[in-house]
Design a protein around this motif. Structure first.
Motif, PDB file in Angstrom:
ATOM      1  N   ALA A   1       0.815  -1.220   0.000  1.00 11.71           N
ATOM      2  CA  ALA A   1       0.000   0.000   0.000  1.00 11.71           C
ATOM      3  C   ALA A   1       0.848   1.269   0.000  1.00 11.71           C
ATOM      4  N   TYR A   2       1.917   1.253   0.784  1.00 12.73           N
ATOM      5  CA  TYR A   2       2.681   2.498   0.883  1.00 12.73           C
ATOM      6  C   TYR A   2       3.342   2.845  -0.453  1.00 12.73           C
TER       7      TYR A   2
ATOM      8  N   ALA B   1       1.080   4.978  -2.506  1.00 14.10           N
ATOM      9  CA  ALA B   1       1.112   6.382  -2.090  1.00 14.10           C
ATOM     10  C   ALA B   1       2.354   7.058  -2.652  1.00 14.10           C
ATOM     11  N   ARG B   2       3.495   6.394  -2.495  1.00 14.45           N
ATOM     12  CA  ARG B   2       4.729   6.998  -3.005  1.00 14.45           C
ATOM     13  C   ARG B   2       4.762   7.007  -4.528  1.00 14.45           C
TER      14      ARG B   2
ATOM     15  N   ARG C   1      -4.997   9.908  -1.331  1.00 10.39           N
ATOM     16  CA  ARG C   1      -6.388   9.574  -1.055  1.00 10.39           C
ATOM     17  C   ARG C   1      -6.852  10.126   0.276  1.00 10.39           C
TER      18      ARG C   1
ATOM     19  N   PHE D   1     -10.065   9.338   3.284  1.00 11.23           N
ATOM     20  CA  PHE D   1     -10.886   8.235   3.742  1.00 11.23           C
ATOM     21  C   PHE D   1     -12.316   8.705   3.998  1.00 11.23           C
TER      22      PHE D   1
ATOM     23  N   ARG E   1      -9.049   9.583   8.680  1.00 11.14           N
ATOM     24  CA  ARG E   1      -8.079   8.859   9.475  1.00 11.14           C
ATOM     25  C   ARG E   1      -6.873   9.768   9.662  1.00 11.14           C
ATOM     26  N   LEU E   2      -6.898  10.450  10.767  1.00 14.16           N
ATOM     27  CA  LEU E   2      -5.793  11.361  11.045  1.00 14.16           C
ATOM     28  C   LEU E   2      -4.917  10.776  12.133  1.00 14.16           C
TER      29      LEU E   2
ATOM     30  N   VAL F   1       4.087  13.960   7.651  1.00 18.25           N
ATOM     31  CA  VAL F   1       4.357  12.518   7.545  1.00 18.25           C
ATOM     32  C   VAL F   1       4.628  12.078   6.102  1.00 18.25           C
ATOM     33  N   PRO F   2       3.726  12.388   5.160  1.00 14.60           N
ATOM     34  CA  PRO F   2       4.000  11.899   3.800  1.00 14.60           C
ATOM     35  C   PRO F   2       5.301  12.451   3.231  1.00 14.60           C
TER      36      PRO F   2
ATOM     37  N   ARG G   1      -3.302  16.609   3.528  1.00 14.55           N
ATOM     38  CA  ARG G   1      -2.293  15.555   3.654  1.00 14.55           C
ATOM     39  C   ARG G   1      -2.175  14.769   2.360  1.00 14.55           C
TER      40      ARG G   1
ATOM     41  N   LEU H   1       2.372  14.764  -1.369  1.00 10.97           N
ATOM     42  CA  LEU H   1       3.343  14.131  -2.260  1.00 10.97           C
ATOM     43  C   LEU H   1       3.074  14.466  -3.720  1.00 10.97           C
TER      44      LEU H   1
END
Lengths: 251, 327, 299
Positions: free
Chosen positions: A78-79, A82-83, A88, A90, A94-95, A107-108, A156, A160
């Protein structure tokens, strides 16, 4: 103002996902051009969120491919999605609740080892400015209202510079004033060239942002085209039978 | 983050107290103190594993036993010098810790707890069963590290290990890895969606904390001089958990303080027999019920009370110091 | 042949009692989504409750079982109300952790309290029925026979209760989805309380059944507690039928293992380790257990 990269071409082909005998997503295919923004709607249980989860890499499809700019993402963790350019939000935000708003955003950025803390913070502050949360930078995420949490999550997801942005019910449960702001942000992002898939039940809000709408029912895609046509499609109306009001827009 | 806070002063004071203690408290309590450091190492590393990384492992004391038995057996049966058997044992613990981390990746919450509990039980039962190697329930004698009768050298070694352990763990938390661990603990899915390699980080934490647990076990073995499978019984793990939870599951120094206080209290109340553990069980429930993050952070908060940050929407924004700063 | 039969029947008896205990544990898990790490201590309390009911009040041993179950039901309800209820609000942040820790605290509290109050020496309550049944190659003390029969009766009663009564179906509904259950008018919180009480009662009943067979001691719940965890993972967290099958299987396998492995020290240790190993393998392969179901079902 944050600027998007060259948004690549996206294609999901014949995605299948079964959960214990039930086909949550059944032979779903769709293509998006660079910079397109589409709505994905459907009655409850139609498989919209599962599709989002598949495209985001949270679930692995039983079969099918997900191509982003020529690369098949299926099979990666999954990560890596994202990279690899998928951002996305939710359905229920989901923080990182006990981290500050600024930290949530950082974080990202920090997942790229070549990004220094200073660079990550600078990028986070860019996004903070975009969602107009500068004054909330040091607030803990859990102290935010529901609508603010949605905005933070949106921010968030942009950190990226995603090639594809998946928004899962960004309007749900948000009060009207903040909803306007979110709609405005999404319009801005689309104008900047982001490729966006927007899932929501609030058809008015969705229609105000997208030209093209995909409709799912019982795991399958039943319509895909200009929003006005799609919403007159008898198959679509039938899928929503009993909730005709929904087609005419929420009061 | 660079200013000296009340909590730093407090920790500094405690350290000074700890350094001076053996002079004042006498040999019996020095012995108790030296044992308390064993628990302090376990409680603080478990706090990192469970509190920071969210991996609620019941196998932690098993890694301590692995360290103790490993070093003892390598020294006794293979005649290796300590300088070799200790690092070797730690490496073995790290490898097995990585393995454990990999195995529990798909598990969470009670499943992870049950899984690690089962592993610990199997390990304990192996120690009991393979009497030929481990002498089972009869106990394995281990050569002492220091000759002589005084426990003071052990006390200071233990204290040194605790300080080193805290510094190392804090160092880890200050890095990007620590940042991601916090994120993973808060919401693993969100962390993944943000690009965090949760697999890697969970394994890193297991490796680090298994190493520390094994060091604790090695220390214990060569201090106490005798090992038994009773190191790994469930009540022992429960004791470590209680120490970390009461002291502060997300505060490494808190867990250390929790360990020392609880262990010392259990010694002081020795005359009351099992009542002290009744008290412990009660304390555990009450602390969870009323101060979920432990007592030490609660105290820290009182010392660190900052004025609420001024903001345009003060009604919505109430910055609270829930998250205990590592140091 | 008789040795095998002996081991198997005894394993079956123990297995049924384990199944009873595991059924209680799985019930609590399926409705509350909580693994009660203090379940073993409730089993122990049930044994003592029965013992004291018999010796202090003078009830016949069979009634001791009923009293144990009622007492533990009340205890379970009290614990759930006092300690677990806050978990359902937003005050508790890490719910999984909270549940593990407080139920673990329960075990520490209860076990040591028992040590202090009841004393460390084992006690033997009187038999349900003196004597031994001898039927052909089968030799079975009446205590074990009665224990198995009562266990079967209770389990059957539980199955009927869950499938046929409205309360039982309400519990099932909550175990499937607390939101949906609330929508159709079921009060989830009340169901949590009842489920925890019932689960505790089942554990207590198991303890009362085993007391005349193996004697009571404050730490008697430790090993059975671990067995119960193994069984619910094997049988499927939330599947009562699975717990029954898992319990019986585990009891028989352990009985045979202890009987047939040559080295007694190794035999005991590895028989117990076998269960733990099963748990590990099952969790790795099918995290929801062999008969895995997230919600409460009979088969």
């Amino acid at each position: 103002m944050p600027t998007p990269p060259e948004a690549p071409y996206f294609a999901a082909r014949q995605l299948q996902k079964h959960f214990g005998g039930i086909a949550a997503v059944d032979d779903f295919s769709a293509e998006l051009g660079r910079g397109e923004i589409v709505g994905l709607i459907g009655p409850n249980g139609s498989g919209k969120t599962t599709t989002i989860n598949l495209v985001a890499g949270a679930f692995r499809p039983d079969t099918g491919t997900i191509m982003l700019d020529g690369r098949n993402l299926v099979g990666q963790p999954a990560y890596a999605f994202a990279r690899g350019g998928i951002g996305r939000t939710f359905q229920v935000p989901r923080l990182f609740r006990r981290m500050t708003v600024l930290e949530n955003l950082m974080v990202p950025a920090l997942t790229n080892t070549r990004t220094s803390r200073r660079q990550a913070e600078a990028r986070a502050r860019e996004i903070l400015a975009f969602v107009r949360f500068e004054h909330l930078a040091d607030a803990y995420a859990r102290t935010l209202s529901g609508g603010q949490q949605k905005l933070l999550e949106l921010g968030r997801s942009l950190m990226l510079r995603p090639s594809l942005l998946l928004l899962d019910e960004p309007f749900a449960g948000v009060h009207p004033r903040l909803l306007e702001q979110i709609v405005e942000h999404i319009r801005t992002l689309s104008a900047q060239g982001y490729t966006i898939v927007l899932v929501d039940h609030n058809l008015d809000a969705v229609r105000s942002v997208v030209r093209r709408t995909l409709v799912m029912a019982r795991g399958r895609k039943i319509a895909d085209g200009p929003s006005e046509e799609v919403l007159q499609d008898p198959a679509v109306i039938q899928a929503y039978t009993g909730t005709r009001k929904a087609i005419e827009g929420r009061a | 983050m660079g200013s000296i806070k009340g909590t730093h002063v407090l920790q500094g004071l405690l350290l000074l107290l700890a350094l001076a203690a053996p002079v004042v408290i006498g040999p019996y309590w020095t012995h108790v103190g030296a044992l308390a450091w064993y628990y302090a190492l376990l409680a603080s590393s478990w706090a990192l594993l469970a509190g920071y990384a969210g991996q609620f492992s019941f196998a932690h004391v098993a890694f301590a036993a692995l360290g103790g038995y490993g070093s003892a057996l390598l020294t006794l049966r293979l005649d290796l010098p300590l300088a070799l058997s200790v690092p070797l044992t730690i490496i073995i613990a790290m490898v097995l810790g990585a393995l454990m981390g990999a195995l529990v990746l798909r598990l969470s919450g009670p499943y992870l707890a049950l899984f690690t509990l089962a592993i610990a039980e199997i390990f304990r039962l192996m120690l009991v069963a393979e009497e030929d190697i481990t002498r089972g329930s009869l106990g394995l004698e281990v050569p002492h590290l220091f000759s002589g009768n005084s426990d003071a050298p052990y006390y200071y070694l233990g204290l040194g290990l605790v300080v080193l352990g805290l510094l190392a763990m804090n160092g880890l938390l200050m890095t990007r890895i620590g940042f991601f661990l916090r994120a993973i603990r808060e919401d693993e899915h969100a962390a993944q969606a943000s690009g965090v390699n949760t697999t890697l980080h969970k394994i890193i934490v297991f490796v680090a904390t298994s190493a520390i647990a094994s060091v604790a076990g090695i220390y214990y073995a060569h201090f106490v001089g005798i090992l038994s499978p009773n190191m790994v019984i469930i009540p022992e793990m429960g004791l470590v958990i209680a120490m970390a939870v009461i002291g502060g599951i997300e505060s490494l120094p808190g867990a250390v303080v929790g360990a020392v206080v609880i262990y010392a209290a259990s010694e002081m109340l020795r005359d009351y027999g099992e009542w002290r553990f009744v008290l412990l069980g009660l304390a555990l429930i009450l602390v969870q019920r009323f101060a979920q993050n432990g007592l030490f952070p609660f105290i820290e908060r009182i010392l660190d009370r900052k004025p609420a940050a001024a903001s345009a929407s003060a009604k919505v924004v109430r910055p609270e110091g829930e998250y205990a700063n590592p140091s | 042949m008789t040795y095998f039969l002996l081991l198997t029947t005894n394993g079956l008896v123990i297995g049924l009692i384990y199944a009873l205990m595991a059924a209680g544990l799985t019930l609590v898990f399926s409705v509350l989504k909580v693994v009660n790490f203090g379940h073993g201590s409730l089993y122990m309390l049930g044994g003592y409750a029965s013992y004291y009911a018999i010796s202090l009040i003078g009830v016949p041993p069979i009634l001791g079982i009923v009293i144990a179950m009622v007492a533990l039901f009340i205890f379970g309800v009290a614990f759930e109300r006092l300690v677990l209820q806050p978990m359902y609000t937003d005050k508790v942040e890490r719910k999984d952790e909270y549940a593990i820790i407080v139920t673990f605290g329960l075990t520490i509290l209860i076990t040591n309290l028992a040590l202090v109050v009841f004393g460390p020496f084992s006690k033997s309550p009187p038999s349900f029925l003196q004597g031994t049944l001898i039927a052909g190659p089968l030799i079975l003390p009446y205590d074990r026979l009665i224990a198995s029969i009562v266990a079967i009766v209770i389990l059957a009663g539980l199955a009927w209760f869950l499938a046929r009564t409205s309360l039982g179906q309400a519990l099932d509904a909550v175990s499937q989805s607390r939101e949906s259950a609330a929508v159709i008018g079921i009060n989830p919180k009340r169901m949590y309380t009842i489920a925890f009480g019932l689960g505790s009662a089942l554990a207590g009943g198991a303890g009362a059944l085993i007391a005349p067979i193996f004697a009571l001691s404050p730490d008697m719940g430790e090993l059975p507690g671990v067995q119960a965890f193994i069984i619910i993972v094997l049988g499927g967290m939330g599947s009562v039928g699975g717990s029954i099958i898992g319990g019986i299987l585990l009891g028989i396998v352990q009985g045979l293992g202890v009987g047939y492995l040559p080295d007694p020290n190794r035999a005991l240790a590895y028989t117990q380790a076998f269960g733990a190993l099963l748990l590990i393998v099952v969790l790795l392969v099918r995290p929801t257990g062999l008969f895995g179901r997230a919600h409460l079902r009979l088969d």
